[in-house]
Design a protein around this motif. Sequence first.
Motif, PDB file in Angstrom:
ATOM      1  N   TRP B  54       0.830  -1.051  -0.081  1.00 24.24           N
ATOM      2  CA  TRP B  54       0.202  -0.111  -0.177  1.00 24.24           C
ATOM      3  C   TRP B  54       0.666   1.332  -0.055  1.00 24.24           C
ATOM      4  CZ3 TRP B  54      -0.728   4.378   2.827  1.00 24.24           C
ATOM      5  CH2 TRP B  54      -1.821   5.203   2.434  1.00 24.24           C
ATOM      6  N   ASN B  55       0.349   2.241  -0.901  1.00 24.78           N
ATOM      7  CA  ASN B  55       1.236   3.387  -0.747  1.00 24.78           C
ATOM      8  C   ASN B  55       0.446   4.688  -1.631  1.00 24.78           C
ATOM      9  OD1 ASN B  55       2.621   3.928  -3.710  1.00 24.78           O
ATOM     10  ND2 ASN B  55       2.430   1.807  -3.398  1.00 24.78           N
ATOM     11  N   LEU B  56       0.733   5.824  -1.445  1.00 18.39           N
ATOM     12  CA  LEU B  56      -0.148   6.854  -2.042  1.00 18.39           C
ATOM     13  C   LEU B  56      -0.198   6.903  -3.382  1.00 18.39           C
ATOM     14  CD1 LEU B  56       1.082   9.628   0.793  1.00 18.39           C
ATOM     15  CD2 LEU B  56      -1.220   8.191   0.517  1.00 18.39           C
ATOM     16  N   SER B  57       0.840   6.207  -4.170  1.00 23.99           N
ATOM     17  CA  SER B  57       0.518   6.572  -5.541  1.00 23.99           C
ATOM     18  C   SER B  57      -0.435   5.374  -6.037  1.00 23.99           C
ATOM     19  CB  SER B  57       2.151   6.202  -6.263  1.00 23.99           C
ATOM     20  OG  SER B  57       2.359   4.910  -6.278  1.00 23.99           O
ATOM     21  N   ASP B  58      -0.843   4.412  -5.186  1.00 18.80           N
ATOM     22  CA  ASP B  58      -1.674   3.219  -5.700  1.00 18.80           C
ATOM     23  C   ASP B  58      -2.483   2.822  -4.388  1.00 18.80           C
ATOM     24  OD1 ASP B  58      -2.949   1.226  -6.919  1.00 18.80           O
ATOM     25  OD2 ASP B  58      -1.432   0.016  -6.892  1.00 18.80           O
ATOM     26  N   PRO B  59      -3.443   3.861  -3.945  1.00 14.99           N
ATOM     27  CA  PRO B  59      -4.106   3.785  -2.683  1.00 14.99           C
ATOM     28  C   PRO B  59      -5.161   2.406  -2.710  1.00 14.99           C
ATOM     29  CG  PRO B  59      -4.825   5.603  -3.787  1.00 14.99           C
ATOM     30  CD  PRO B  59      -3.446   5.214  -4.486  1.00 14.99           C
ATOM     31  N   LEU B  60      -5.627   2.250  -3.899  1.00 21.11           N
ATOM     32  CA  LEU B  60      -6.521   1.022  -3.848  1.00 21.11           C
ATOM     33  C   LEU B  60      -6.035  -0.344  -4.281  1.00 21.11           C
ATOM     34  CD1 LEU B  60      -9.798   2.853  -5.472  1.00 21.11           C
ATOM     35  CD2 LEU B  60      -9.427   2.171  -2.863  1.00 21.11           C
ATOM     36  N   ASN B  65      -0.084   3.418 -11.680  1.00 23.26           N
ATOM     37  CA  ASN B  65       1.155   3.977 -11.618  1.00 23.26           C
ATOM     38  C   ASN B  65       2.352   3.093 -11.453  1.00 23.26           C
ATOM     39  OD1 ASN B  65       0.134   6.475 -11.747  1.00 23.26           O
ATOM     40  ND2 ASN B  65      -0.554   6.527  -9.746  1.00 23.26           N
ATOM     41  N   LYS B  66       2.476   1.875 -12.298  1.00 20.55           N
ATOM     42  CA  LYS B  66       3.449   1.111 -12.008  1.00 20.55           C
ATOM     43  C   LYS B  66       4.201   0.961 -13.516  1.00 20.55           C
ATOM     44  CE  LYS B  66       2.988  -0.684  -7.974  1.00 20.55           C
ATOM     45  NZ  LYS B  66       2.255   0.363  -7.646  1.00 20.55           N
ATOM     46  N   PRO B  67       5.483   0.803 -13.464  1.00 17.64           N
ATOM     47  CA  PRO B  67       6.347   0.614 -14.560  1.00 17.64           C
ATOM     48  C   PRO B  67       6.058  -0.658 -15.317  1.00 17.64           C
ATOM     49  CG  PRO B  67       7.659   0.045 -12.622  1.00 17.64           C
ATOM     50  CD  PRO B  67       6.375   0.516 -12.289  1.00 17.64           C
ATOM     51  N   ALA B 169       5.782  -6.676 -20.414  1.00 18.45           N
ATOM     52  CA  ALA B 169       5.641  -7.408 -19.236  1.00 18.45           C
ATOM     53  C   ALA B 169       4.958  -6.582 -17.976  1.00 18.45           C
ATOM     54  CB  ALA B 169       6.710  -8.142 -18.750  1.00 18.45           C
ATOM     55  N   HIS B 170       3.856  -6.582 -17.401  1.00 16.93           N
ATOM     56  CA  HIS B 170       3.337  -5.886 -16.401  1.00 16.93           C
ATOM     57  C   HIS B 170       3.735  -6.264 -15.015  1.00 16.93           C
ATOM     58  CE1 HIS B 170       0.501  -3.214 -19.120  1.00 16.93           C
ATOM     59  NE2 HIS B 170       0.796  -4.249 -19.773  1.00 16.93           N
ATOM     60  N   ILE B 171       5.021  -6.476 -14.863  1.00 19.06           N
ATOM     61  CA  ILE B 171       5.680  -7.036 -13.498  1.00 19.06           C
ATOM     62  C   ILE B 171       5.237  -6.160 -12.371  1.00 19.06           C
ATOM     63  CG2 ILE B 171       7.528  -7.952 -12.569  1.00 19.06           C
ATOM     64  CD1 ILE B 171       8.698  -8.369 -15.394  1.00 19.06           C
ATOM     65  N   GLY B 172       5.463  -4.856 -12.677  1.00 15.61           N
ATOM     66  CA  GLY B 172       5.187  -4.178 -11.275  1.00 15.61           C
ATOM     67  C   GLY B 172       3.603  -4.125 -10.685  1.00 15.61           C
ATOM     68  N   ALA B 173       2.849  -4.210 -11.732  1.00 15.68           N
ATOM     69  CA  ALA B 173       1.483  -4.368 -11.295  1.00 15.68           C
ATOM     70  C   ALA B 173       1.106  -5.756 -10.722  1.00 15.68           C
ATOM     71  CB  ALA B 173       0.581  -4.103 -12.497  1.00 15.68           C
ATOM     72  N   GLY B 174       1.859  -6.742 -11.390  1.00 17.55           N
ATOM     73  CA  GLY B 174       1.749  -8.092 -10.910  1.00 17.55           C
ATOM     74  C   GLY B 174       2.272  -8.322  -9.615  1.00 17.55           C
ATOM     75  N   LYS B 175       3.171  -7.677  -9.380  1.00 16.76           N
ATOM     76  CA  LYS B 175       3.824  -7.685  -7.747  1.00 16.76           C
ATOM     77  C   LYS B 175       2.535  -7.250  -6.735  1.00 16.76           C
ATOM     78  CE  LYS B 175       7.271  -7.476  -4.534  1.00 16.76           C
ATOM     79  NZ  LYS B 175       8.435  -6.981  -3.885  1.00 16.76           N
ATOM     80  N   THR B 176       1.958  -6.197  -7.278  1.00 18.32           N
ATOM     81  CA  THR B 176       0.980  -5.705  -6.455  1.00 18.32           C
ATOM     82  C   THR B 176      -0.206  -6.722  -6.294  1.00 18.32           C
ATOM     83  OG1 THR B 176       1.428  -3.155  -7.162  1.00 18.32           O
ATOM     84  CG2 THR B 176      -0.668  -3.672  -6.390  1.00 18.32           C
ATOM     85  N   MET B 177      -0.456  -7.151  -7.334  1.00 17.71           N
ATOM     86  CA  MET B 177      -1.341  -8.312  -7.422  1.00 17.71           C
ATOM     87  C   MET B 177      -0.960  -9.502  -6.352  1.00 17.71           C
ATOM     88  SD  MET B 177      -3.630  -7.314  -9.148  1.00 17.71           S
ATOM     89  CE  MET B 177      -3.568  -5.602  -9.620  1.00 17.71           C
ATOM     90  N   PHE B 178       0.280  -9.922  -6.435  1.00 15.01           N
ATOM     91  CA  PHE B 178       0.929 -10.962  -5.654  1.00 15.01           C
ATOM     92  C   PHE B 178       0.735 -10.628  -4.148  1.00 15.01           C
ATOM     93  CE2 PHE B 178       4.459 -12.879  -3.485  1.00 15.01           C
ATOM     94  CZ  PHE B 178       4.409 -14.132  -4.111  1.00 15.01           C
ATOM     95  N   VAL B 179       1.021  -9.052  -3.852  1.00 19.06           N
ATOM     96  CA  VAL B 179       0.799  -8.760  -2.309  1.00 19.06           C
ATOM     97  C   VAL B 179      -0.690  -8.636  -1.835  1.00 19.06           C
ATOM     98  CG1 VAL B 179       1.297  -7.005  -0.857  1.00 19.06           C
ATOM     99  CG2 VAL B 179       3.025  -7.565  -2.381  1.00 19.06           C
ATOM    100  N   ARG B 180      -1.468  -8.178  -2.802  1.00 21.38           N
ATOM    101  CA  ARG B 180      -2.930  -8.010  -2.631  1.00 21.38           C
ATOM    102  C   ARG B 180      -3.575  -9.231  -2.385  1.00 21.38           C
ATOM    103  NH1 ARG B 180      -6.601  -5.508  -7.049  1.00 21.38           N
ATOM    104  NH2 ARG B 180      -7.018  -7.643  -7.389  1.00 21.38           N
ATOM    105  N   GLU B 181      -3.300 -10.085  -3.278  1.00 22.35           N
ATOM    106  CA  GLU B 181      -4.072 -11.366  -3.163  1.00 22.35           C
ATOM    107  C   GLU B 181      -3.673 -12.299  -2.376  1.00 22.35           C
ATOM    108  OE1 GLU B 181      -6.823 -12.006  -4.810  1.00 22.35           O
ATOM    109  OE2 GLU B 181      -6.695  -9.853  -5.504  1.00 22.35           O
TER     110      GLU B 181
END
Lengths: 468, 315
Positions: B54-60, B65-67, B169-181
């Motif tokens: 969780w961080n302010l650039s991606d609060p939900l 905002n991922k590379p 490859a949307h790896i940055g967003a994917g890591k957020t999924m890894f953490v969120r899920e």
Amino acid sequence: MLKYLFAKNEDIPAGSAAIFFGFSSIVWFVIGTGLGSFNAAKLAFPDFVTGNEFFAFGHMRQVHVHAVIFGWISMAFAMAMMYITPALGNTRLWSEKLGMWNCFLWNVGLSLGLTLLWAGITSGREYSDFPWPIDLYIACFIAIPLATNVWMTVLTRRTQGIYTTNWFFTAATFMVIIVFVVGNTPEFFHLTGLTEAYMTWWFAHNVLGLWITPVAAAIAYYTIPKVTGNPLYSHRIGHLHFWSVVVFYSTPAAHHLMSAPLPEWLKSFASVEGVLILVPAIAFVSNIMLTMQGKWNMFVENLEVRFTVTGCLLAIPLNMQGGFQQTRAINWYVHGTGWIVAHAHLALLGFSTFLEGAAVYLGLQTLMKRKLYSLTLGNMHFWLLLIGFSIYWISMTIAGLIQGAGKIYEVPYIDVVIAEHPYMIARWIGGTMVFISNVLWLYNMWMTAREGTVVPVGRMPHEMAYER
Amino acid sequence: MAFREYKVGARMFGFSLGTSMCITILFPSFDMRSAVSTEVALDKQLVAGWDAGWNLSDPLMTGANKPVKVLLKNDPKTGQPLEQPTSAYVYPPGAWMPNAVGHPNNLGAGVEGLSVNQGRIGEAKKEGGAVFVIKAAQGGQPAYIENATATKGWIPGDVLKSVPDEDVAHIGAGKTMFVREGCWWCHTLLPEQTQDWQVFGAPPMLGDFNGESPTAFGSDRKGPDLLHVGSRNASKEWMMLHFFNPRLVQPHSIMPRFDYLWGSVDANGQKIDYDKWRAEYTDYREGKNPTPPDVPVPAKNSEARALIDFILSLK
């Protein structure tokens, strides 16, 4: 209860905050163990409820953990502090109103934090999963008000000296603030990499070692002498316990990351300090057991003593495991397996829950001046809790040993999953028994408040006969 | 009353707790600060961006905002073929810069100087975005980060236009999924120093984490370690089936279904009828159908695609 939030402090009856905390803690225990039972069902039967992220295991697991740690265990601690600290100081709680607000904001903040976790809004750091604004909320509206009330009550006490229980309460409320603020620095200041990983486990270890373990033990130092009428066996052993907790229990954080590339000196140091945790553990257990001299009949006859002594007895396997499973010689086998899950439940559901359960039983009866509504329900609570926990602990320990064997013999992982299946079902059954026992408890305490026999002024609840 | 009689005790308490904090936080910090980023760490830091938790650039925690990591075969500015395909890390305008841009000291001695002076990472700005590449180690010189926007004039928009979707490859967003899920509640990212070498691959090295947050090591293994899973199984199709319903490819798996990450439409823009799929799958499990229903291909911008990209990046 809520009307006292805006009453004058003098107008709030003594004990209101403790009663509010006591019932809140039981409700959170029901919620937390219900979630635990649901999660266990999903591990045994993965298609049990599926297709919705809000019922996915990865969304619910941390809600279970935080509901029991911040809801049940910590609120039961707050209840015990608001009841025992003034009683030992021969005074009233410093501010009932602060206590009421503390409890109210605690429930609000925890509900908010758990809702976020449920939606997956997490820092991704185990045990400090809450996003940092929730961490700040917990520090400002939960931990600091609680510490203020405990400290001011001790400072305004009307007795000479401070009893053992209150050393632990004052020290632990202070240490948990330090642990919480320092442990969450990776989120506040965006520290990254190995530092983040290490600080995550520094927090996780110390919140157990400097908050849950000492406060649970402090409760036993009160309930056993109070209910049995025996004086504490030895204040000096109490001193040994206190100082060895501060010195030894605050240092072994790195033993949670024995496989990570942390400095080797740190891992070795943590491992040695981890074994030294046996010093406070043995001091505590022996002190309580020796205090029981001549009153062992109460272990059978009295519910609060039975809960407390059971908790103390469970501290023996807990610390034998805890002291040695973190050494390099054993950790490589059990690390990351169900053994550790079993150990964590032995600490929180075995040792600590039984001690807190006694405090909540004793405190609610004393403060509400009502005898327990039903001894039968109390006994059913005890036995369902103990048997359910034992099924859980034994099945997870076996599952962990299977996983460990699978790890060293390089068994394909799916074969480990298949071998663990019966133990996952047993775990679910045990967890469900714990959940049911807590529903009975909540009903029993609710009926105690409404219909329990009135305890006359100057008498203890356990001195009264049961009327039903 | 107060604490007068506890003067000695209070001082002893302060001394003990202070010493403990020195030994467990201050002293280890000297060692950990000296860790120098390996190439693995540079890659992890650049693919995940500022933070995957969780961080302010991606609060939900939607993966905003991922590379993205792209495989370039041609120079996006000149269009000329590159000597060899190069991985570039594209930060579109608005994406928060990786930790190293604001705090290059987390790269460690040597790498910090090269990245700042040769790689000009200090010139990368969130507003305009940036494209980074990793300059491989040469001779005695360690690998470092190069801000290709400053050194080569590569603009994020141009780079994204110049590559086909299969090379993104949307790896940055994917890591957020890894953490969120909560993948990390059951899968570790930390092979152990013991027998895990043979099964799950080499444990990480000291400098492999610099700048990564959260590390999400995990502590409770209910499934295999994933640190090198992309080396064991690089099939996108297998991952797709496995995430939609793990029991399609592994009947004994206890992993949850992550079909809800597909969202409402598949790659062809067709609405996904989950009820129909589940009914047909139940028939298959009960032996009424010889084959399970087809798994829809996830849409380009779906969360499932990002998670699969992340998992396959774990080499």
